[in-house]
Scaffold this motif. Structure first.
Motif, PDB file in Angstrom:
ATOM      1  N   TRP A  91      -0.240  -0.052 -12.479  1.00  0.00           N
ATOM      2  CA  TRP A  91      -0.121  -0.114 -11.021  1.00  0.00           C
ATOM      3  C   TRP A  91      -0.644   1.150 -10.331  1.00  0.00           C
ATOM      4  CZ3 TRP A  91       0.543  -3.998  -7.806  1.00  0.00           C
ATOM      5  CH2 TRP A  91       0.858  -3.729  -6.485  1.00  0.00           C
ATOM      6  N   VAL A  92      -0.246   2.315 -10.773  1.00  0.00           N
ATOM      7  CA  VAL A  92      -0.643   3.553 -10.084  1.00  0.00           C
ATOM      8  C   VAL A  92      -2.135   3.846 -10.233  1.00  0.00           C
ATOM      9  CG1 VAL A  92       1.652   4.587 -10.196  1.00  0.00           C
ATOM     10  CG2 VAL A  92       0.011   5.048 -12.015  1.00  0.00           C
ATOM     11  N   MET A  93      -2.782   3.238 -11.196  1.00  0.00           N
ATOM     12  CA  MET A  93      -4.210   3.457 -11.400  1.00  0.00           C
ATOM     13  C   MET A  93      -5.076   2.360 -10.793  1.00  0.00           C
ATOM     14  SD  MET A  93      -4.012   4.945 -15.257  1.00  0.00           S
ATOM     15  CE  MET A  93      -2.558   4.032 -15.746  1.00  0.00           C
ATOM     16  N   MET A  94      -4.450   1.308 -10.262  1.00  0.00           N
ATOM     17  CA  MET A  94      -5.205   0.199  -9.668  1.00  0.00           C
ATOM     18  C   MET A  94      -5.782   0.600  -8.317  1.00  0.00           C
ATOM     19  SD  MET A  94      -2.879  -3.171 -10.179  1.00  0.00           S
ATOM     20  CE  MET A  94      -2.657  -3.953 -11.738  1.00  0.00           C
ATOM     21  N   SER A  95      -6.925   0.009  -8.004  1.00  0.00           N
ATOM     22  CA  SER A  95      -7.501   0.181  -6.673  1.00  0.00           C
ATOM     23  C   SER A  95      -6.709  -0.661  -5.680  1.00  0.00           C
ATOM     24  CB  SER A  95      -8.967  -0.271  -6.679  1.00  0.00           C
ATOM     25  OG  SER A  95      -9.039  -1.687  -6.853  1.00  0.00           O
ATOM     26  N   GLU A  96      -6.915  -0.415  -4.412  1.00  0.00           N
ATOM     27  CA  GLU A  96      -6.242  -1.214  -3.382  1.00  0.00           C
ATOM     28  C   GLU A  96      -6.619  -2.690  -3.519  1.00  0.00           C
ATOM     29  OE1 GLU A  96      -3.834  -0.473  -1.140  1.00  0.00           O
ATOM     30  OE2 GLU A  96      -3.766   1.442  -2.182  1.00  0.00           O
ATOM     31  N   ALA A  97      -7.865  -2.972  -3.847  1.00  0.00           N
ATOM     32  CA  ALA A  97      -8.307  -4.361  -4.011  1.00  0.00           C
ATOM     33  C   ALA A  97      -7.600  -5.023  -5.191  1.00  0.00           C
ATOM     34  CB  ALA A  97      -9.823  -4.410  -4.205  1.00  0.00           C
TER      35      ALA A  97
END
Length: 70
Positions: free
Chosen positions: A37-43
Motif C-alpha cells: 500500500w505505501v509503495m503504490m501510486s495514487e492510480a
C-alpha cells in the motif's frame, strides 16, 4: 450524492493477512495490497479503493473504514 471522504488507508486495524488469510477480514484488501500500500501510486490505490467500495456495496454493507470516523 457525494461519496464520503476516504482515509489515507482502508485499514481498520483488524488485519488477518498476518494470520495467513489471503484477503483481510477487516478491510478486504489482499495480502499484496496490504503489504504494498505505501509503495503504490495514487492510480494503483484508486483501483483498490474502487474494488473495495464495490465489494462492500455488493455485500450491502458500508465500508468498514467509515465506521472509524474518517
Amino acid at each position: 450524492m457525494n461519496k464520503p471522504a476516504r482515509p489515507a488507508t482502508p485499514c481498520i486495524a483488524v488485519c488477518s493477512t498476518g494470520m495467513g488469510d489471503d484477503v483481510c477480514r477487516g478491510c478486504g484488501r489482499t495480502f499484496i495490497e496490504v503489504s504494498q500500500w505505501v509503495m503504490m501510486s495514487e492510480a494503483e490505490r484508486e483501483v483498490v479503493w474502487e474494488r473495495l467500495e464495490a465489494h462492500w456495496a455488493k455485500a450491502g454493507l458500508p465500508p468498514p473504514w467509515l465506521a472509524r470516523g474518517v
